[in-house]
Scaffold this active site. Structure first.
Site, mmCIF file in Angstrom:
data_model
loop_
_atom_site.group_PDB
_atom_site.id
_atom_site.type_symbol
_atom_site.label_atom_id
_atom_site.label_comp_id
_atom_site.label_asym_id
_atom_site.label_seq_id
_atom_site.Cartn_x
_atom_site.Cartn_y
_atom_site.Cartn_z
ATOM 1 N N CYS A 2 0.850 -1.175 0.000
ATOM 2 C CA CYS A 2 0.000 0.000 0.000
ATOM 3 C C CYS A 2 0.896 1.239 0.000
ATOM 4 C CB CYS A 2 -0.884 -0.080 1.228
ATOM 5 S SG CYS A 2 -1.514 1.402 1.972
ATOM 6 N N GLU A 111 -5.445 3.285 -3.867
ATOM 7 C CA GLU A 111 -4.718 2.465 -4.834
ATOM 8 C C GLU A 111 -5.083 2.907 -6.234
ATOM 9 O OE1 GLU A 111 -2.058 1.032 -5.897
ATOM 10 O OE2 GLU A 111 -2.158 -0.310 -4.165
#
Length: 254
Positions: A2, A111
């Site tokens: 992430c 994302e």
């Protein structure tokens, strides 16, 4: 994955979620980026006898793990993520997996979906949040790096796993989510060896998160307002990825 996340929950909500952990008031953060300080929860050093609260502490660390054996961090890559499948045996994470497992509170993460160049489609950012709202706990690792002059820096990384079917159309990796009922076992590095908590490092259920398309404002660290999470309209629905991309612990968001 992430590479960016957010923490907008109140201190009161975090104290309740982590069973009474002590922490000060802090502002909402909508765009937490690597090298910035992040709030983490660690096992405490023992509460007073008779306390019915969990033994945990909240501290700040720099996002980007530096192993203790590194001589000069400038010559070492920024490890913001650690693959859960290999962290137990990898030199950069082995000691932290055994002795310094942590929880990283978040309201969600960002994302990018990056289509193939042949498709002609533009990359699209997504704000990925719990479907039921609230805060989640990423599994993380912590390491304290000491310089030659004796100064110390606490650093941390987020453990990732294979994306579930709800996220895989955006990216092939996602953070490991630790449920509240597993907090104590994950944080217990005294009696729980890495192999004994390996079952916790798996994808969360498919319907746990929802993905909201957002603008590319999150691409710039200087943008820090709630408008980063404002939904935008996308022309085409997501499709399953054709290839998996490697996640080597480096920046994957940009």
């Amino acid at each position: 994955m992430c590479g960016r996340f957010a923490l907008t929950s109140s201190s009161a909500d975090l104290r309740e979620f982590f069973s009474g952990v002590d922490l000060d008031e802090f502002p909402a953060r909508y765009n937490i980026a690597p090298t910035q300080p992040i709030l983490v929860v660690i096992a405490g050093e023992g509460r007073e006898q008779g306390s019915n609260q969990a033994d945990r502490r909240a501290v700040l660390v720099r996002w980007g793990l530096t192993p203790a054996w590194v001589k000069d961090p400038r010559d070492f890559p920024l490890l913001i993520n650690a693959r859960s499948e290999t962290a137990i045996g990898k030199a950069s994470f082995r000691a932290a997996m055994r002795h310094r497992r942590i929880l990283i509170p978040a309201s969600g993460f960002y994302e990018w979906h990056r289509p193939s160049k042949e498709s002609g489609e533009r990359p699209q950012a997504y704000w990925i949040r719990p479907r039921q709202g609230g805060v989640v706990a990423f599994a993380g690792l912590m390491e304290t790096w000491s310089s030659a002059d004796g100064s110390e820096v606490d650093t941390g990384a987020i453990l990732t796993t294979a994306a579930n079917s709800g996220i895989s159309a955006i990216h092939d990796r996602m953070p490991v989510i630790i449920k509240p009922e597993d907090f104590s076992r994950w944080l217990d590095c005294r009696t729980q060896e890495p192999r004994e908590v390996a079952d916790l490092m798996r994808p969360v259920q498919d319907d746990f998160f929802e993905a909201v398309p957002v603008s590319d404002k999150v691409n710039k660290v200087a943008n820090m307002g709630p408008d980063l999470q404002q939904p935008v309209v996308v022309e085409k629905p997501l499709k399953a990825p054709e290839k998996q991309r490697p996640d080597d612990g480096q920046l994957s968001f940009f």
